[in-house]
Each structure stands twice: as structure tokens, then as C-alpha cells.
Design an enzyme around this catalytic site. Structure first.
Site, PDB file in Angstrom:
ATOM      1  N   ASP A  17      -3.047 -35.181  39.526  1.00  0.00           N
ATOM      2  CA  ASP A  17      -4.456 -35.286  38.865  1.00  0.00           C
ATOM      3  C   ASP A  17      -4.000 -35.159  37.243  1.00  0.00           C
ATOM      4  OD1 ASP A  17      -5.824 -35.913  41.089  1.00  0.00           O
ATOM      5  OD2 ASP A  17      -6.183 -33.428  41.477  1.00  0.00           O
TER       6      ASP A  17
HETATM    7  N1  URA Z   1      -3.341 -32.020  45.248  1.00  0.00           N
HETATM    8  C1  URA Z   1      -4.577 -32.036  44.241  1.00  0.00           C
HETATM    9  O1  URA Z   1      -5.865 -31.707  44.296  1.00  0.00           O
HETATM   10  N2  URA Z   1      -4.196 -32.625  42.992  1.00  0.00           N
HETATM   11  C2  URA Z   1      -2.926 -32.924  42.617  1.00  0.00           C
HETATM   12  O2  URA Z   1      -2.634 -33.362  41.562  1.00  0.00           O
HETATM   13  C3  URA Z   1      -2.005 -33.087  43.596  1.00  0.00           C
HETATM   14  C4  URA Z   1      -2.186 -32.473  44.871  1.00  0.00           C
END
Ligand code: URA
Length: 247
Positions: A101
Site C-alpha cells: 500500500d
Molecule cells: N497487507 C496490507 O494490508 N497492506 C500492505 O501493504 C501489505 C499487506
């Protein structure tokens, strides 16, 4: 002779699975004729075009980056936010392997090898990914047990996971823990925490398989050594049938 989707993935433009979609959508032609058949065998000297662009075999490159926060794992962004690809100075058409993310940092592989990318992200290979997670609230022992056994999210049960609590701060009501999962579904860690009513306030991927970035600052990247690429393939293949996490 090689299968059409494999030839497309070898050009570095996309993964093999996405190449299959492109083929069925009629975006691929061989020697000027649209081919929608998956598994069509390409002969030496055949001209393969995707969306009218001739594809060529690229040298394979593999990078590992300590992804900084506030960067996108897409190839471009409608809001002009920085992308991870734009941080790497290279000629090949690399793409991030899986998604972290915008506000997540940590281990990220970038490559132009679609085949390899598939091994790293496909849940079939069970390559363990460990995250350092900070949440609001205190993570209960019962929630940890459930998280480890598997929980029902809207896209199905999660595979067994491992939790190691680092810190429970009862004064400010925050928990820091390491979570190892075998899959890489969208926002999986955040959704697993939300399931128990916890908001993730910080997320960092500590490792992907054996690969770590402890010695790298956020934004730093390096080429993987050929042996590391080989070992990652090996680790992914070993996890293919087992899907077990070490205790
Ligand atoms: N899980 C998430 O919620 N976000 C990420 O960036 C990676 C794994």
C-alpha cells in the site's frame, strides 16, 4: 517452440497470467494475425505484437527495494504520486512484484520477469511474508490464536499465519507485532486486523521469503545476485505443496 503467453511474459511487459487475459481479449497477433488461443506455439522468427507493438525478449533484471512510504506500486498514478518504478534508474520495463500500500514500507521486488513474479506472488507457492504491524488497541490472545488458525474474510479463509507480539503498551493502548502470512491478498494485513476491530497505524514488510532490507534505508534499492534469484525460486518451489509455516 514456446507458448504465446510465455513469450509475452518473457518480453517483460506483463505477467504470464495477464498475458493470457490479453490473448483472450484479442490484443495479441502473430505475424499479423490475431491469436486468441491460449497455448498457441510460437516458432522462431515469428513476429508477436501486443496492442500493435512488436515485443522483444529483454534481459531479465531483478531488484530489491526498501519501499518508502508515500509511494505507489502501480506503474503510473492518476494523482501523480511517486511510483516505486520511478525511483529506479534502469532501461528495462520493470514492474513491482505484488503490491504494498501507499503507506506501507519494506521489502519489494521489482523485475521484468513475469514468470518469476508469478512464483513470488501466487498463493500456491506459499512464500512467507513477514510484516511489522502497529495497531490501535491491545491484540487479545484469543484474536492471535484465531489469526494464526485462519479467519474468514470476504474473499475466503486466510491460510495459517504466525504472530509474534513485540510490544503491548497498555498506557497508550497500542500493540506492535510481527505477522507472517503465506498469501498476498489485497490489503490482507489491514483486513485481518480490522476483523478484530483494530486499525493499522504502521506497516512495514520485514521479509519476503528469506529476503530482508534491514541494512537498506527507505528508498534504497539494489540488484539481486543471481544466486539470490535462484534461491528465491527454490524457496517458492519448496513451499508449493506444503503451505506450512515454521514454528
Ligand atoms: N497487507 C496490507 O494490508 N497492506 C500492505 O501493504 C501489505 C499487506
Amino acid at each position: 517452440m514456446e507458448r504465446l503467453q510465455k513469450v509475452i511474459a518473457a518480453s517483460g511487459i506483463t505477467s504470464r497470467r495477464k498475458a493470457e487475459v490479453m490473448i483472450t481479449e484479442g490484443r495479441v497477433s502473430v505475424n499479423g494475425i490475431v491469436v486468441t488461443e491460449l497455448g498457441y506455439k510460437v516458432k522462431k522468427g515469428d513476429k508477436v505484437e501486443v496492442d500493435g507493438e512488436l515485443i522483444q525478449k529483454e534481459n531479465k533484471v531483478y531488484y530489491v527495494m526498501n519501499k518508502p512510504k508515500k509511494t505507489m506500486c502501480t506503474l503510473d498514478d492518476e494523482f501523480d504520486r511517486r511510483t516505486v518504478v520511478s525511483l529506479i534508474d534502469c532501461e528495462e520495463r520493470i514492474f513491482p512484484v505484488g503490491r504494498l500500500d501507499y503507506d506501507t514500507s519494506g521489502v519489494l521486488i521489482l523485475t521484468n520477469d513475469g514468470e518469476f513474479a508469478n512464483m513470488i506472488i501466487h498463493p500456491r507457492y506459499h512464500l512467507p511474508k513477514t510484516y511489522r504491524v502497529m495497531i490501535n488497541g491491545i491484540l487479545e490472545t484469543e484474536s492471535i490464536k484465531k489469526m494464526e488458525r485462519g479467519i474468514e474474510l470476504e474473499d475466503g479463509m486466510t491460510l495459517p499465519a504466525k504472530v509474534r507480539v513485540r510490544k503491548k503498551d497498555f498506557n497508550i493502548k497500542k500493540t506492535t507485532f510481527d505477522l507472517t502470512i503465506q498469501e498476498g491478498r489485497n490489503h490482507q494485513v489491514k483486513r485481518m486486523c480490522e476483523y478484530f476491530g483494530h486499525e493499522v497505524t504502521s506497516l512495514h514488510r520485514l521479509s519476503l521469503g528469506f529476503l530482508k532490507v534491514d541494512d537498506m534505508s527507505q528508498g534504497d534499492y539494489r540488484l539481486l545476485k543471481p544466486q539470490e534469484v535462484k534461491d528465491l525460486r527454490k524457496q517458492a518451489n519448496e513451499g508449493k505443496f506444503e503451505g506450512k509455516l515454521e514454528k
